[in-house]
Motif scaffolding. Sequence first.
Motif, PDB file in Angstrom:
ATOM      1  N   THR A 148     -27.487   6.573  -2.417  1.00 13.57           N
ATOM      2  CA  THR A 148     -27.640   6.837  -0.980  1.00 13.57           C
ATOM      3  C   THR A 148     -26.286   7.111  -0.318  1.00 13.57           C
ATOM      4  N   ILE A 149     -25.228   6.493  -0.845  1.00 10.26           N
ATOM      5  CA  ILE A 149     -23.904   6.608  -0.218  1.00 10.26           C
ATOM      6  C   ILE A 149     -23.275   7.947  -0.570  1.00 10.26           C
ATOM      7  N   GLU A 150     -23.072   8.759   0.455  1.00  7.77           N
ATOM      8  CA  GLU A 150     -22.509  10.098   0.275  1.00  7.77           C
ATOM      9  C   GLU A 150     -21.005  10.143   0.487  1.00  7.77           C
ATOM     10  N   GLN A 151     -20.487   9.190   1.276  1.00  4.47           N
ATOM     11  CA  GLN A 151     -19.066   9.255   1.623  1.00  4.47           C
ATOM     12  C   GLN A 151     -18.471   7.855   1.717  1.00  4.47           C
ATOM     13  N   VAL A 152     -17.327   7.674   1.049  1.00  3.33           N
ATOM     14  CA  VAL A 152     -16.526   6.462   1.164  1.00  3.33           C
ATOM     15  C   VAL A 152     -15.162   6.889   1.688  1.00  3.33           C
ATOM     16  N   ARG A 153     -14.759   6.275   2.779  1.00  2.00           N
ATOM     17  CA  ARG A 153     -13.454   6.590   3.372  1.00  2.00           C
ATOM     18  C   ARG A 153     -12.611   5.326   3.393  1.00  2.00           C
ATOM     19  N   PHE A 154     -11.386   5.442   2.884  1.00  2.00           N
ATOM     20  CA  PHE A 154     -10.408   4.368   3.039  1.00  2.00           C
ATOM     21  C   PHE A 154      -9.575   4.723   4.262  1.00  2.00           C
ATOM     22  N   VAL A 155      -9.594   3.867   5.262  1.00  2.00           N
ATOM     23  CA  VAL A 155      -8.838   4.095   6.496  1.00  2.00           C
ATOM     24  C   VAL A 155      -7.639   3.164   6.460  1.00  2.00           C
ATOM     25  N   LEU A 156      -6.454   3.762   6.312  1.00  2.00           N
ATOM     26  CA  LEU A 156      -5.229   2.995   6.119  1.00  2.00           C
ATOM     27  C   LEU A 156      -4.366   3.028   7.369  1.00  2.00           C
ATOM     28  N   PHE A 157      -3.635   1.953   7.555  1.00  2.00           N
ATOM     29  CA  PHE A 157      -2.873   1.718   8.777  1.00  2.00           C
ATOM     30  C   PHE A 157      -1.645   2.614   8.905  1.00  2.00           C
ATOM     31  N   ASP A 158      -0.967   2.901   7.789  1.00  2.00           N
ATOM     32  CA  ASP A 158       0.286   3.649   7.886  1.00  2.00           C
ATOM     33  C   ASP A 158       0.395   4.698   6.767  1.00  2.00           C
ATOM     34  N   THR A 159       1.420   5.527   6.867  1.00  2.00           N
ATOM     35  CA  THR A 159       1.625   6.620   5.917  1.00  2.00           C
ATOM     36  C   THR A 159       1.805   6.115   4.493  1.00  2.00           C
ATOM     37  N   ASP A 160       2.611   5.057   4.319  1.00  2.00           N
ATOM     38  CA  ASP A 160       2.851   4.538   2.969  1.00  2.00           C
ATOM     39  C   ASP A 160       1.558   4.093   2.296  1.00  2.00           C
ATOM     40  N   SER A 161       0.722   3.353   3.012  1.00  2.00           N
ATOM     41  CA  SER A 161      -0.548   2.881   2.445  1.00  2.00           C
ATOM     42  C   SER A 161      -1.475   4.047   2.130  1.00  2.00           C
ATOM     43  N   THR A 162      -1.504   5.031   3.019  1.00  2.00           N
ATOM     44  CA  THR A 162      -2.365   6.195   2.815  1.00  2.00           C
ATOM     45  C   THR A 162      -1.939   6.951   1.566  1.00  2.00           C
ATOM     46  N   GLU A 163      -0.635   7.197   1.432  1.00  2.00           N
ATOM     47  CA  GLU A 163      -0.127   7.915   0.255  1.00  2.00           C
ATOM     48  C   GLU A 163      -0.342   7.114  -1.027  1.00  2.00           C
ATOM     49  N   LEU A 164      -0.150   5.800  -0.970  1.00  9.38           N
ATOM     50  CA  LEU A 164      -0.376   4.933  -2.124  1.00  9.38           C
ATOM     51  C   LEU A 164      -1.844   5.030  -2.569  1.00  9.38           C
ATOM     52  N   HIS A 165      -2.774   4.931  -1.646  1.00 10.05           N
ATOM     53  CA  HIS A 165      -4.196   5.013  -1.984  1.00 10.05           C
ATOM     54  C   HIS A 165      -4.549   6.395  -2.537  1.00 10.05           C
ATOM     55  N   GLN A 166      -4.003   7.447  -1.940  1.00 11.39           N
ATOM     56  CA  GLN A 166      -4.301   8.803  -2.411  1.00 11.39           C
ATOM     57  C   GLN A 166      -3.785   9.008  -3.837  1.00 11.39           C
ATOM     58  N   ARG A 167      -2.554   8.580  -4.106  1.00 14.70           N
ATOM     59  CA  ARG A 167      -1.984   8.689  -5.461  1.00 14.70           C
ATOM     60  C   ARG A 167      -2.807   7.883  -6.461  1.00 14.70           C
ATOM     61  N   THR A 168      -3.199   6.686  -6.077  1.00  8.91           N
ATOM     62  CA  THR A 168      -3.985   5.819  -6.963  1.00  8.91           C
ATOM     63  C   THR A 168      -5.339   6.454  -7.256  1.00  8.91           C
ATOM     64  N   LEU A 169      -5.974   6.994  -6.232  1.00 12.69           N
ATOM     65  CA  LEU A 169      -7.274   7.657  -6.407  1.00 12.69           C
ATOM     66  C   LEU A 169      -7.146   8.835  -7.372  1.00 12.69           C
ATOM     67  N   GLU A 170      -6.142   9.676  -7.160  1.00 15.21           N
ATOM     68  CA  GLU A 170      -5.945  10.848  -8.030  1.00 15.21           C
ATOM     69  C   GLU A 170      -5.669  10.419  -9.467  1.00 15.21           C
ATOM     70  N   SER A 171      -4.874   9.367  -9.644  1.00 14.55           N
ATOM     71  CA  SER A 171      -4.555   8.866 -10.977  1.00 14.55           C
ATOM     72  C   SER A 171      -5.818   8.332 -11.676  1.00 14.55           C
ATOM     73  N   LEU A 172      -6.628   7.573 -10.956  1.00 18.65           N
ATOM     74  CA  LEU A 172      -7.860   7.025 -11.539  1.00 18.65           C
ATOM     75  C   LEU A 172      -8.868   8.135 -11.876  1.00 18.65           C
ATOM     76  N   GLN A 173      -8.984   9.112 -10.982  1.00 15.17           N
ATOM     77  CA  GLN A 173      -9.939  10.188 -11.204  1.00 15.17           C
ATOM     78  C   GLN A 173      -9.532  11.080 -12.381  1.00 15.17           C
ATOM     79  N   SER A 174      -8.231  11.171 -12.630  1.00 14.01           N
ATOM     80  CA  SER A 174      -7.802  12.013 -13.749  1.00 14.01           C
ATOM     81  C   SER A 174      -7.702  11.210 -15.036  1.00 14.01           C
ATOM     82  N   GLY A 175      -8.053   9.927 -14.982  1.00 10.52           N
ATOM     83  CA  GLY A 175      -8.077   9.105 -16.182  1.00 10.52           C
ATOM     84  C   GLY A 175      -6.725   8.653 -16.670  1.00 10.52           C
ATOM     85  N   GLN A 176      -5.721   8.703 -15.782  1.00  7.61           N
ATOM     86  CA  GLN A 176      -4.366   8.300 -16.195  1.00  7.61           C
ATOM     87  C   GLN A 176      -4.150   6.806 -16.059  1.00  7.61           C
ATOM     88  N   GLU A 177      -5.111   6.100 -15.520  1.00 15.26           N
ATOM     89  CA  GLU A 177      -4.926   4.662 -15.265  1.00 15.26           C
ATOM     90  C   GLU A 177      -5.382   3.883 -16.479  1.00 15.26           C
TER      91      GLU A 177
END
Length: 174
Positions: free
Chosen positions: A145-174
Amino acid sequence: MGTIECVQGDIAQQSDIDAVVNAANAELQSGGGVAGALHRAAGPGLAEECSPLAPIRPGQAVITSAHELPNRHVIHCLGPVYGVDEPADELLAACYRNALELAEREGIRSIAFPALSAGAFGYPPAEAARVALSTVLKTLPECPTIEQVRFVLFDTDSTELHQRTLESLQSGQE
């Protein structure tokens, strides 16, 4: 499977999202950070609705209506205090898993998370992001049922950290 995105912003201002997740305290009352922002924006009805649901345990998730927030629901999760609530990684993963499963049961199509436990609860940000995103990636296929998950981060560093982590996990590098 639903989409996952990482954005910088205010979790209390996600008007296109069905449910926002509160980084709650055990008593489900207003506090600092995310809990304070959501309670202030939701108005006093949120604290009144939360009162009989408290206390909750680390890893647990409960749902209320959103009151004056622009969403339908608030899902309240108590993240672990790092170095106190153990095993911290399992309790943190349980927050995200339980919130998604609760959203699925309630027919919620979009959900926004903050970085649970990464603020006042002292969880190291990189580790918190890894646990959060890997848990969401693992749990989301079981929540059609869930179509969208959004991580809402407080600052630029947290946002970039989450984006890098997501990309790394999705590409199987983790």
